[in-house]
Design a protein around this motif. Structure first.
Motif, PDB file in Angstrom:
ATOM      1  N   PRO A 199       0.763  -1.157   0.227  1.00  0.00           N
ATOM      2  CA  PRO A 199      -0.097   0.006   0.074  1.00  0.00           C
ATOM      3  C   PRO A 199       0.869   1.314   0.201  1.00  0.00           C
ATOM      4  O   PRO A 199       0.439   2.243  -0.642  1.00  0.00           O
ATOM      5  CB  PRO A 199      -0.799  -0.088   1.385  1.00  0.00           C
ATOM      6  CG  PRO A 199      -0.955  -1.495   1.555  1.00  0.00           C
ATOM      7  CD  PRO A 199       0.436  -2.144   1.133  1.00  0.00           C
TER       8      PRO A 199
ATOM      9  N   PHE B 104      -7.418   1.806   1.199  1.00  0.00           N
ATOM     10  CA  PHE B 104      -6.295   1.474   1.932  1.00  0.00           C
ATOM     11  C   PHE B 104      -5.847   2.682   2.929  1.00  0.00           C
ATOM     12  O   PHE B 104      -5.630   2.649   4.223  1.00  0.00           O
ATOM     13  CB  PHE B 104      -4.768   1.266   1.225  1.00  0.00           C
ATOM     14  CG  PHE B 104      -4.887   0.037   0.691  1.00  0.00           C
ATOM     15  CD1 PHE B 104      -4.550  -1.173   1.845  1.00  0.00           C
ATOM     16  CD2 PHE B 104      -4.797  -0.470  -0.787  1.00  0.00           C
ATOM     17  CE1 PHE B 104      -4.284  -2.325   1.245  1.00  0.00           C
ATOM     18  CE2 PHE B 104      -4.362  -1.603  -1.117  1.00  0.00           C
ATOM     19  CZ  PHE B 104      -4.416  -2.677  -0.128  1.00  0.00           C
ATOM     20  N   GLU B 107      -8.403   3.307   5.922  1.00  0.00           N
ATOM     21  CA  GLU B 107      -8.373   2.226   6.738  1.00  0.00           C
ATOM     22  C   GLU B 107      -7.086   2.363   7.489  1.00  0.00           C
ATOM     23  O   GLU B 107      -6.801   1.500   8.228  1.00  0.00           O
ATOM     24  CB  GLU B 107      -8.464   0.718   6.258  1.00  0.00           C
ATOM     25  CG  GLU B 107      -9.857   0.461   5.323  1.00  0.00           C
ATOM     26  CD  GLU B 107     -10.974   0.256   6.732  1.00  0.00           C
ATOM     27  OE1 GLU B 107     -10.694  -0.364   7.620  1.00  0.00           O
ATOM     28  OE2 GLU B 107     -11.970   0.958   6.537  1.00  0.00           O
ATOM     29  N   LYS B 109      -3.977   1.914   6.450  1.00  0.00           N
ATOM     30  CA  LYS B 109      -3.212   0.665   5.856  1.00  0.00           C
ATOM     31  C   LYS B 109      -2.103   1.297   5.077  1.00  0.00           C
ATOM     32  O   LYS B 109      -1.251   0.432   4.636  1.00  0.00           O
ATOM     33  CB  LYS B 109      -3.901  -0.127   5.549  1.00  0.00           C
ATOM     34  CG  LYS B 109      -4.682  -1.233   6.382  1.00  0.00           C
ATOM     35  CD  LYS B 109      -5.755  -2.154   5.526  1.00  0.00           C
ATOM     36  CE  LYS B 109      -6.687  -2.983   6.524  1.00  0.00           C
ATOM     37  NZ  LYS B 109      -7.275  -3.935   5.965  1.00  0.00           N
ATOM     38  N   ILE B 110      -2.255   2.428   4.978  1.00  0.00           N
ATOM     39  CA  ILE B 110      -1.385   3.134   3.596  1.00  0.00           C
ATOM     40  C   ILE B 110       0.119   3.338   4.044  1.00  0.00           C
ATOM     41  O   ILE B 110       0.958   3.071   3.202  1.00  0.00           O
ATOM     42  CB  ILE B 110      -1.991   4.365   3.131  1.00  0.00           C
ATOM     43  CG1 ILE B 110      -1.435   4.722   1.860  1.00  0.00           C
ATOM     44  CG2 ILE B 110      -1.770   5.483   3.910  1.00  0.00           C
ATOM     45  CD1 ILE B 110      -2.336   4.504   0.612  1.00  0.00           C
ATOM     46  N   ALA B 117       0.170  -5.371  -1.219  1.00  0.00           N
ATOM     47  CA  ALA B 117      -1.201  -4.639  -1.205  1.00  0.00           C
ATOM     48  C   ALA B 117      -2.141  -5.661  -1.915  1.00  0.00           C
ATOM     49  O   ALA B 117      -3.233  -5.808  -1.234  1.00  0.00           O
ATOM     50  CB  ALA B 117      -1.085  -3.457  -2.149  1.00  0.00           C
ATOM     51  N   ASP B 120      -4.345  -8.222   0.488  1.00  0.00           N
ATOM     52  CA  ASP B 120      -5.688  -7.691   1.350  1.00  0.00           C
ATOM     53  C   ASP B 120      -6.895  -7.717   0.492  1.00  0.00           C
ATOM     54  O   ASP B 120      -7.572  -6.785  -0.018  1.00  0.00           O
ATOM     55  CB  ASP B 120      -5.370  -6.231   1.778  1.00  0.00           C
ATOM     56  CG  ASP B 120      -6.119  -5.870   2.895  1.00  0.00           C
ATOM     57  OD1 ASP B 120      -7.301  -6.285   3.051  1.00  0.00           O
ATOM     58  OD2 ASP B 120      -5.830  -5.086   3.672  1.00  0.00           O
ATOM     59  N   VAL B 123      -9.855  -4.994   0.872  1.00  0.00           N
ATOM     60  CA  VAL B 123      -9.855  -3.898   0.355  1.00  0.00           C
ATOM     61  C   VAL B 123     -10.230  -3.870  -1.235  1.00  0.00           C
ATOM     62  O   VAL B 123     -11.010  -3.251  -1.724  1.00  0.00           O
ATOM     63  CB  VAL B 123      -8.434  -3.220   0.304  1.00  0.00           C
ATOM     64  CG1 VAL B 123      -8.204  -2.064  -0.352  1.00  0.00           C
ATOM     65  CG2 VAL B 123      -8.229  -2.934   1.988  1.00  0.00           C
TER      66      VAL B 123
END
Lengths: 333, 251
Positions: A199, B104, B107, B109-110, B117, B120, B123
């Protein structure tokens, strides 16, 4: 008109990267067994530079920031090792790496705070200026850094002293040290792969594409740029630490902005829009430079002409062009 | 009940009062249209509320909390999201990635750089769902820079919507698209807004769109609020019709 994505993100992790990486790693592992020592050492130089270019491309390819100061972090890694030898009499490669990472973190964290508030030419000039400050320190503080004579770094011991460099240095560098570099290279490639596909990596690409929108989806621009700067600098510092035992000597030349230019060049040559581009570019550039130096005293002229021809004929870099050709071939068949 | 209130909000650009002591409210669960000629201060007002600009005076209250000096990030956390007049997307990421990145971020989570990524699935499932709601699922794997203008407009809103805001600002969601595309875009956007119970403020020049889709209309002129009322009240307001709308909409 719809433009298809070059590499659609899978809904779940797939094994394609591993299917490509494992055979390449096996081939690289065979190099010292089938090629002369000189070739293995030359490839080790290429792999080391690939680690540095990989780090550099986290900023250029993924964050959209062109640094002209990465020689500084490469030099910090190299000089951290050399100073550990000079003042602490350390010979352990693992301690060298720890020292280089710590030094790189400190310097890049500091430089990053100054640089990441700016973009485009301002960022480039700032990174260049800061790297020249470090270069001038290495150049002028000769009683510490050895000035233009540099600092010598003896053959290190590897794996906590299990493997030492006593005996034939060429054999050590082309086998034991080559494998050490290869392991580090594989670890760095895997780590960078995870980072750019995390991410966080997506956030960097978002910043690169559209800083304003990235901010309005909650990405903290300066903070993420700073982390990218830090990671990028540490990878390059690690490359410097691996390079200096191979070279046996570090001089201020590796902190000069022209060395930053080489890192930029190898990344662009390979293709900064692809993950593998900087790796291929670093290895190819290393071979080109070595053969140009061996071929003529006017090696800079020859190298420059070859590189200009390559960049003009391969505007998306070696990997970008290869990908396009493969796609075209697959489209026909 | 008021979701957002601005009190005497002021923004100057040199000698120009772009926003001049504006008292503006957005209620819960309403679709509000912000109208006015070019330079009336509509986009500046949204820029002030969303945090792109800092006000020179006044106060912004969102759900009774003072957000006047909060960062953009803080306002997003509070529940304010926006789209842009000129479509602002991550053109080299796919449509799916554009939405997933937003999720992301929402939430928290970034910042994770130690996990892929793609692993997940929650997402990505939600990102697919958002695209499906906006009718963009067929473009999920297409680069955002490569979809049509109408789809880009919808994707721009979808990205903001993926933040799960309580108040969504839409800056000219139908500008630059054909007349034929306007109604489907507005149908999609307003039905999603109404079905999820959020409030939306739409800046729009097309009066057919304004009167068809809004619950309330605020008209701005030269940095001030000229009128505030239901579509029928605005339609009957002589000052608005002579200053902004002209005769066509008063038929």
């Amino acid at each position: 008109m719809s433009v298809p994505a070059p590499a659609p993100r899978p809904a779940a992790p797939n094994s394609r990267p591993l299917r490509i990486a494992v055979p390449i790693a096996v081939l690289l592992a065979l190099v010292p067994l089938v090629l002369p020592p000189y070739s293995a050492i030359l490839l080790a130089y290429g792999l080391v530079m690939a680690i540095g270019a990989l780090g550099f491309n986290l900023l250029l390819g993924y964050t959209g920031l062109l640094s002209f100061g990465h020689s500084a972090y490469f030099g910090v890694g190299a000089y951290a090792v050399a100073l550990m030898v000079k003042y602490l009499k350390i010979t352990s490669m693992e301690l060298f790496l720890v020292g280089a990472v710590v030094a790189s973190v400190l310097i890049t964290a500091l430089f990053g705070v100054v640089c990441v508030r700016y973009t485009r030419i301002f960022f480039g000039i700032l990174t260049l200026a800061l790297s020249q400050v470090l270069w001038s320190l290495a150049f002028k503080f000769f009683w510490v850094t050895g000035g233009t004579d540099g600092l010598r770094v003896p053959t290190p011991s590897l794996f906590g002293g299990l493997v030492t460099g006593a005996g034939d240095k060429i054999a050590f560098m082309s086998h034991a040290y080559y494998y050490y570099v290869l392991i580090m290279f594989c670890a760095c490639v895997a780590l960078m792969w995870v980072i750019v596909n995390s991410p966080f990596g997506m956030a960097l690409q978002a910043i690169r594409d559209n800083e304003t929108r990235a901010e309005f989806v909650g990405v903290r621009i300066w903070r993420y740029r700073w982390v990218a700067f830090l990671v990028s600098g540490v990878f390059t510092g690690l490359a410097g630490a691996l390079w200096v035992p191979l070279n046996g000597l570090t001089t201020p030349d590796i902190m000069h902005w022209t060395f930053s230019g080489e890192i930029v060049f190898m990344t662009v040559l390979g293709g900064f829009r692809s993950f593998a581009g900087p790796i291929i570019g670093a290895v190819v550039f290393n071979y080109l430079k070595t053969y140009a130096v061996g071929y003529t005293v006017y090696w800079q002229l020859l190298l420059g002409a070859v590189l200009v021809a390559l960049v003009l004929s391969l505007p998306t870099g070696i990997v970008g062009t290869a990908s396009r050709l493969v796609a075209r071939f697959q489209g026909r068949s | 009940m008021s979701l957002l209130v601005t009190k005497d909000l002021v923004k100057w650009f040199g000698d120009t009062h772009a926003v001049d002591h504006v008292n503006f409210t957005v209620k819960e669960n309403e679709v509000l249209a912000l109208i006015g000629s070019n330079g009336a201060g509509k986009t500046t007002l949204v820029n002030l509320i969303s945090g792109l600009f800092r006000p020179d005076g006044g106060q912004i209250l969102f759900r009774d909390a003072d957000v006047t000096h909060q960062s953009v990030h803080g306002r997003i956390k509070a529940g304010i999201a926006r789209s842009f007049q000129l479509v602002n997307l991550f053109d080299q990421l796919t449509a799916l990635d554009n939405v997933a990145l937003t999720i992301f971020s929402r939430e928290g989570k970034i910042a994770n750089l130690a996990a892929l990524a793609a692993s997940d699935s929650a997402v990505w499932d939600e990102a697919h769902d958002v695209l499906r709601r906006f009718g963009l699922d067929a473009k999920a794997r297409t680069l955002a820079g490569g979809v049509s203008q109408g789809e880009r407009k919808l994707l721009d809103v979808a990205v903001a919507f993926a933040l799960r805001p309580k108040l969504l600002f839409l800056d000219e969601p139908t500008s630059g698209v054909s007349t034929r595309e306007k109604a489907p875009i507005m149908d999609t956007v307003t039905s999603i807004v109404r079905s999820t119970g959020i409030s939306a403020t739409i800046i729009e020049h097309d009066m057919d769109v304004v009167f068809s889709y809004s619950d309330r209309i605020v008209a701005m002129h030269q940095g001030t609020i000229l009128a505030d009322g239901t579509p029928d009240e605005i339609r009957r307001n002589e000052t608005v019709t002579t200053t902004l709308i002209g005769t066509r909409e008063t038929r």
